[in-house]
Design an enzyme around this catalytic site. Structure first.
Site, PDB file in Angstrom:
ATOM      1  N   LYS A   1     -10.689  33.069  -2.090  1.00 30.65           N
ATOM      2  CA  LYS A   1      -9.912  32.693  -3.269  1.00 30.65           C
ATOM      3  C   LYS A   1     -10.084  33.806  -4.290  1.00 30.65           C
ATOM      4  CE  LYS A   1      -8.522  29.177  -6.427  1.00 30.65           C
ATOM      5  NZ  LYS A   1      -8.152  27.774  -6.487  1.00 30.65           N
TER       6      LYS A   1
ATOM      7  N   GLU B   1      -6.456  31.467  -0.704  1.00 28.90           N
ATOM      8  CA  GLU B   1      -5.978  30.335  -1.501  1.00 28.90           C
ATOM      9  C   GLU B   1      -5.589  30.811  -2.895  1.00 28.90           C
ATOM     10  OE1 GLU B   1      -7.277  26.017  -3.383  1.00 28.90           O
ATOM     11  OE2 GLU B   1      -8.643  27.004  -1.980  1.00 28.90           O
ATOM     12  N   GLY B   2      -4.372  30.496  -3.282  1.00 30.10           N
ATOM     13  CA  GLY B   2      -3.910  30.826  -4.621  1.00 30.10           C
ATOM     14  C   GLY B   2      -4.422  29.833  -5.651  1.00 30.10           C
ATOM     15  N   ALA B   3      -4.049  30.081  -6.904  1.00 34.34           N
ATOM     16  CA  ALA B   3      -4.382  29.173  -8.005  1.00 34.34           C
ATOM     17  C   ALA B   3      -3.076  28.627  -8.562  1.00 34.34           C
ATOM     18  CB  ALA B   3      -5.159  29.911  -9.095  1.00 34.34           C
TER      19      ALA B   3
ATOM     20  N   LYS C   1      -4.042  22.287  -2.007  1.00 40.34           N
ATOM     21  CA  LYS C   1      -4.204  23.630  -1.418  1.00 40.34           C
ATOM     22  C   LYS C   1      -5.608  23.835  -0.857  1.00 40.34           C
ATOM     23  CE  LYS C   1      -3.116  26.031  -5.039  1.00 40.34           C
ATOM     24  NZ  LYS C   1      -2.883  24.882  -5.961  1.00 40.34           N
ATOM     25  N   THR C   2      -6.615  23.362  -1.589  1.00 40.75           N
ATOM     26  CA  THR C   2      -7.994  23.562  -1.130  1.00 40.75           C
ATOM     27  C   THR C   2      -8.251  22.774   0.142  1.00 40.75           C
ATOM     28  OG1 THR C   2      -8.719  23.918  -3.412  1.00 40.75           O
ATOM     29  CG2 THR C   2     -10.418  23.396  -1.796  1.00 40.75           C
TER      30      THR C   2
END
Length: 204
Positions: A34, A101-103, A17-18
């Site tokens: 984020k 951006e999710g976690a 994702k990153t």
């Protein structure tokens, strides 16, 4: 009219994702945010993306929650003796397009009742779903697609990251009917130049 923010989520943890967020921020010259960072605060995902983006338009917005321990946000918050409150997570003010951006994946808990997928709805964002080919990835990708569909969340498209697998990718795309935005090959060197070049693999 400004586009809705794009929320980069994945079918699990550690699937890129990153990396994809950096590529998108560079390609679109979009801002990056984020909302929740759990652990690795000295080398956070925001710092990593900053190091990979070379355009001068992208702004990096501070995390709403910076948690010290590298666990699921709900656990990390308890260890830090704080409570993640969804009302505190509000979109940063910007006139630019925004990459969020999710976690982890969609069902990662932020507290005892609020999941990452709830945050997407809370922020009224569209989703870019990142998938990666491994044994079990069809199951994980289809489950993620079903969860998004059940919530009525708009999915802008899917990006496959890493080693290609035509059979897996064709099945996922055929079954989910999600638009393919691109395939980012495994990068031997991850730097500003390779991030710029990888943007050519994405149609957005």
């Amino acid at each position: 009219m400004q586009n809705k923010p794009l929320f980069v989520t994945g079918i699990g943890t550690g699937i890129g994702k990153t990396l994809i967020s950096a590529i998108l921020a560079e390609k679109l010259k979009a801002d990056y945010w984020k909302p929740v960072q759990a652990g690795d605060l000295d080398n956070s995902d925001t710092i990593k993306v900053q190091q990979l983006v070379s355009n001068t338009k992208t702004m990096f917005h501070p995390e709403t929650y910076r948690l010290k321990q590298p666990f699921s946000p709900h656990k990390a918050a308890v260890l830090d003796n704080i409570e993640i409150k969804e009302k505190n997570i509000t979109l940063p003010v910007t006139a630019n397009n925004l990459i969020i951006e999710g976690a982890g994946g969609l069902m990662v808990p932020l507290n005892d009742h609020f999941l990452m997928i709830d945050l997407i709805q809370h922020l009224d964002a569209e989703v870019i779903l990142v998938s990666q080919n491994y044994l079990g990835s069809i199951n994980h990708t289809l489950l993620s697609a079903e969860a998004l569909k059940s919530r009525g969340i708009t999915v802008r498209g899917m990006i496959f990251n890493g080693e290609p697998n035509a059979s897996t990718e064709d099945y996922i795309l055929s079954y989910t009917k999600i638009n393919l935005l691109g395939r980012v090959p495994e990068l031997s060197n991850i730097n500003r130049e390779s991030i710029q070049h990888a943007g050519n693999s994405i149609n957005l």
